[in-house]
Design an enzyme around this catalytic site. Structure first.
Site, mmCIF file in Angstrom:
data_model
loop_
_atom_site.group_PDB
_atom_site.id
_atom_site.type_symbol
_atom_site.label_atom_id
_atom_site.label_comp_id
_atom_site.label_asym_id
_atom_site.label_seq_id
_atom_site.Cartn_x
_atom_site.Cartn_y
_atom_site.Cartn_z
ATOM 1 N N PRO A 13 0.795 -1.228 0.000
ATOM 2 C CA PRO A 13 0.000 0.000 0.000
ATOM 3 C C PRO A 13 0.830 1.281 0.000
ATOM 4 O O PRO A 13 1.883 1.354 0.630
ATOM 5 C CB PRO A 13 -0.823 -0.109 1.293
ATOM 6 C CG PRO A 13 -0.081 -1.076 2.141
ATOM 7 C CD PRO A 13 0.555 -2.050 1.196
ATOM 8 N N ASN A 14 0.301 2.248 -0.715
ATOM 9 C CA ASN A 14 0.834 3.617 -0.803
ATOM 10 C C ASN A 14 2.089 3.747 -1.667
ATOM 11 O O ASN A 14 2.552 4.857 -1.914
ATOM 12 C CB ASN A 14 1.088 4.209 0.607
ATOM 13 C CG ASN A 14 -0.176 4.267 1.427
ATOM 14 O OD1 ASN A 14 -1.175 4.838 0.963
ATOM 15 N ND2 ASN A 14 -0.180 3.677 2.604
ATOM 16 N N ARG A 21 5.203 11.056 -2.347
ATOM 17 C CA ARG A 21 4.903 10.719 -0.960
ATOM 18 C C ARG A 21 6.170 10.850 -0.111
ATOM 19 O O ARG A 21 7.135 10.128 -0.334
ATOM 20 C CB ARG A 21 4.406 9.281 -0.915
ATOM 21 C CG ARG A 21 4.265 8.704 0.453
ATOM 22 C CD ARG A 21 4.151 7.185 0.378
ATOM 23 N NE ARG A 21 3.975 6.634 1.686
ATOM 24 C CZ ARG A 21 4.290 5.387 2.022
ATOM 25 N NH1 ARG A 21 4.788 4.565 1.133
ATOM 26 N NH2 ARG A 21 4.118 4.968 3.247
ATOM 27 N N TYR A 26 11.297 8.588 1.168
ATOM 28 C CA TYR A 26 11.192 7.541 0.136
ATOM 29 C C TYR A 26 11.847 7.913 -1.192
ATOM 30 O O TYR A 26 11.893 7.077 -2.099
ATOM 31 C CB TYR A 26 9.717 7.170 -0.069
ATOM 32 C CG TYR A 26 9.078 6.603 1.184
ATOM 33 C CD1 TYR A 26 9.556 5.424 1.755
ATOM 34 C CD2 TYR A 26 8.024 7.264 1.833
ATOM 35 C CE1 TYR A 26 9.005 4.908 2.914
ATOM 36 C CE2 TYR A 26 7.454 6.751 2.989
ATOM 37 C CZ TYR A 26 7.949 5.570 3.528
ATOM 38 O OH TYR A 26 7.400 5.062 4.678
ATOM 39 N N ASN A 75 8.005 -5.738 -1.376
ATOM 40 C CA ASN A 75 7.969 -4.628 -0.430
ATOM 41 C C ASN A 75 6.544 -4.598 0.105
ATOM 42 O O ASN A 75 5.641 -4.059 -0.540
ATOM 43 C CB ASN A 75 8.319 -3.299 -1.089
ATOM 44 C CG ASN A 75 8.339 -2.165 -0.060
ATOM 45 O OD1 ASN A 75 7.863 -2.334 1.072
ATOM 46 N ND2 ASN A 75 8.882 -1.018 -0.432
ATOM 47 N N ALA A 78 3.358 -1.046 4.632
ATOM 48 C CA ALA A 78 2.825 -1.085 5.998
ATOM 49 C C ALA A 78 2.277 -2.457 6.378
ATOM 50 O O ALA A 78 2.284 -2.825 7.559
ATOM 51 C CB ALA A 78 1.741 -0.023 6.159
ATOM 52 N N ASP A 88 1.559 -15.895 6.115
ATOM 53 C CA ASP A 88 1.150 -17.265 5.803
ATOM 54 C C ASP A 88 1.301 -17.558 4.310
ATOM 55 O O ASP A 88 1.723 -18.652 3.928
ATOM 56 C CB ASP A 88 -0.305 -17.498 6.245
ATOM 57 C CG ASP A 88 -0.432 -17.644 7.760
ATOM 58 O OD1 ASP A 88 0.603 -17.815 8.437
ATOM 59 O OD2 ASP A 88 -1.562 -17.575 8.263
ATOM 60 N N GLU A 99 12.761 -9.712 0.941
ATOM 61 C CA GLU A 99 11.962 -8.586 1.431
ATOM 62 C C GLU A 99 12.745 -7.298 1.186
ATOM 63 O O GLU A 99 13.964 -7.252 1.392
ATOM 64 C CB GLU A 99 11.689 -8.756 2.932
ATOM 65 C CG GLU A 99 10.797 -7.667 3.496
ATOM 66 C CD GLU A 99 10.490 -7.859 4.974
ATOM 67 O OE1 GLU A 99 10.817 -8.935 5.533
ATOM 68 O OE2 GLU A 99 9.938 -6.911 5.574
ATOM 69 N N HIS A 101 12.738 -2.887 1.372
ATOM 70 C CA HIS A 101 12.158 -1.607 1.805
ATOM 71 C C HIS A 101 13.056 -0.475 1.346
ATOM 72 O O HIS A 101 14.295 -0.591 1.398
ATOM 73 C CB HIS A 101 12.036 -1.556 3.331
ATOM 74 C CG HIS A 101 11.091 -2.581 3.879
ATOM 75 N ND1 HIS A 101 9.747 -2.367 4.032
ATOM 76 C CD2 HIS A 101 11.317 -3.844 4.304
ATOM 77 C CE1 HIS A 101 9.173 -3.447 4.529
ATOM 78 N NE2 HIS A 101 10.111 -4.362 4.705
ATOM 79 N N SER A 103 13.243 2.536 2.833
ATOM 80 C CA SER A 103 13.820 3.217 3.998
ATOM 81 C C SER A 103 14.455 2.209 4.954
ATOM 82 O O SER A 103 14.159 1.007 4.894
ATOM 83 C CB SER A 103 12.726 4.007 4.731
ATOM 84 O OG SER A 103 11.713 3.134 5.210
ATOM 85 N N ARG A 108 13.881 4.163 12.103
ATOM 86 C CA ARG A 108 12.599 4.874 12.143
ATOM 87 C C ARG A 108 11.812 4.494 13.412
ATOM 88 O O ARG A 108 12.380 3.970 14.354
ATOM 89 C CB ARG A 108 11.817 4.570 10.859
ATOM 90 C CG ARG A 108 12.601 4.986 9.600
ATOM 91 C CD ARG A 108 11.796 4.801 8.344
ATOM 92 N NE ARG A 108 10.608 5.650 8.352
ATOM 93 C CZ ARG A 108 9.586 5.508 7.507
ATOM 94 N NH1 ARG A 108 9.613 4.558 6.602
ATOM 95 N NH2 ARG A 108 8.552 6.315 7.583
#
Ligand code: DQA
Length: 155
Positions: A13-14, A21, A26, A75, A78, A88, A99, A101, A103, A108
């Site tokens: 999301p986002n 943003r 980011y 990614n 949130a 799962d 995985e 990200h 940032s 943070r």
């Protein structure tokens, strides 16, 4: 069964708002720029690149990667901090999972220090802005190739 020469890159999301943003966190690259970075890093693998704001859709795509991908870069944004459903789904994969990200989560807020996905992933790359995706796809290519060699030997 031969592995598809495809790497799925899934975005939570986002991340559709990348570029506008919180650019101080980011960066200024858009999601389209990130896709270009992934395609450049993928060598002879094809990239399937998707983004959704909806947890269930992301779960569906993770499940799809079980048969359609040689590796997954994700990614979770949130949802990484909240989603047992995505954990799962990732646990049901037998392909490598990286995985990713933008940032540095650990520099943070404390609630970003935990990701449900990390224990089920092959590894975690965070903190290099859009460059995290370059590193993540390179890692996914390497892991997919190693797995292909190991699978070929076992046949
Ligand atoms: C993020 C970090 C998350 O904590 C955040 O919710 C995001 C983006 C990153 O790429 O740095 O949406 O996953």
């Amino acid at each position: 069964m031969p592995q598809p020469a495809v790497i799925y890159v899934l975005n939570g999301p986002n991340l559709n708002l990348l570029g506008t943003r919180e650019p101080d966190i980011y960066g200024h690259e858009t999601l389209a720029d990130v896709q270009t970075i992934c395609e450049a890093a993928a060598d002879d693998f094809a990239i399937v690149f998707r983004q959704s704001n909806h947890e269930g859709e992301l779960v569906d795509w993770i499940q799809e990667a079980r048969t359609e991908a040689a590796a997954l870069v994700i990614n979770p944004a949130a949802y990484g901090h909240t989603s047992v459903a995505m954990l799962d789904a990732v646990k049901a994969l037998s392909i490598p999972v990286v995985e990713c990200h933008l940032s540095n989560l650990f520099a943070r807020e404390a609630f970003r220090h935990h990701s449900f996905i990390t224990p089920a992933a092959s590894g975690l790359i965070a903190g290099f802005g859009a460059g995290s995706y370059d590193l993540a796809v390179r890692a996914a290519v390497k892991l997919a190739r190693e797995r292909r060699v190991a699978t070929d030997r076992s046949v």
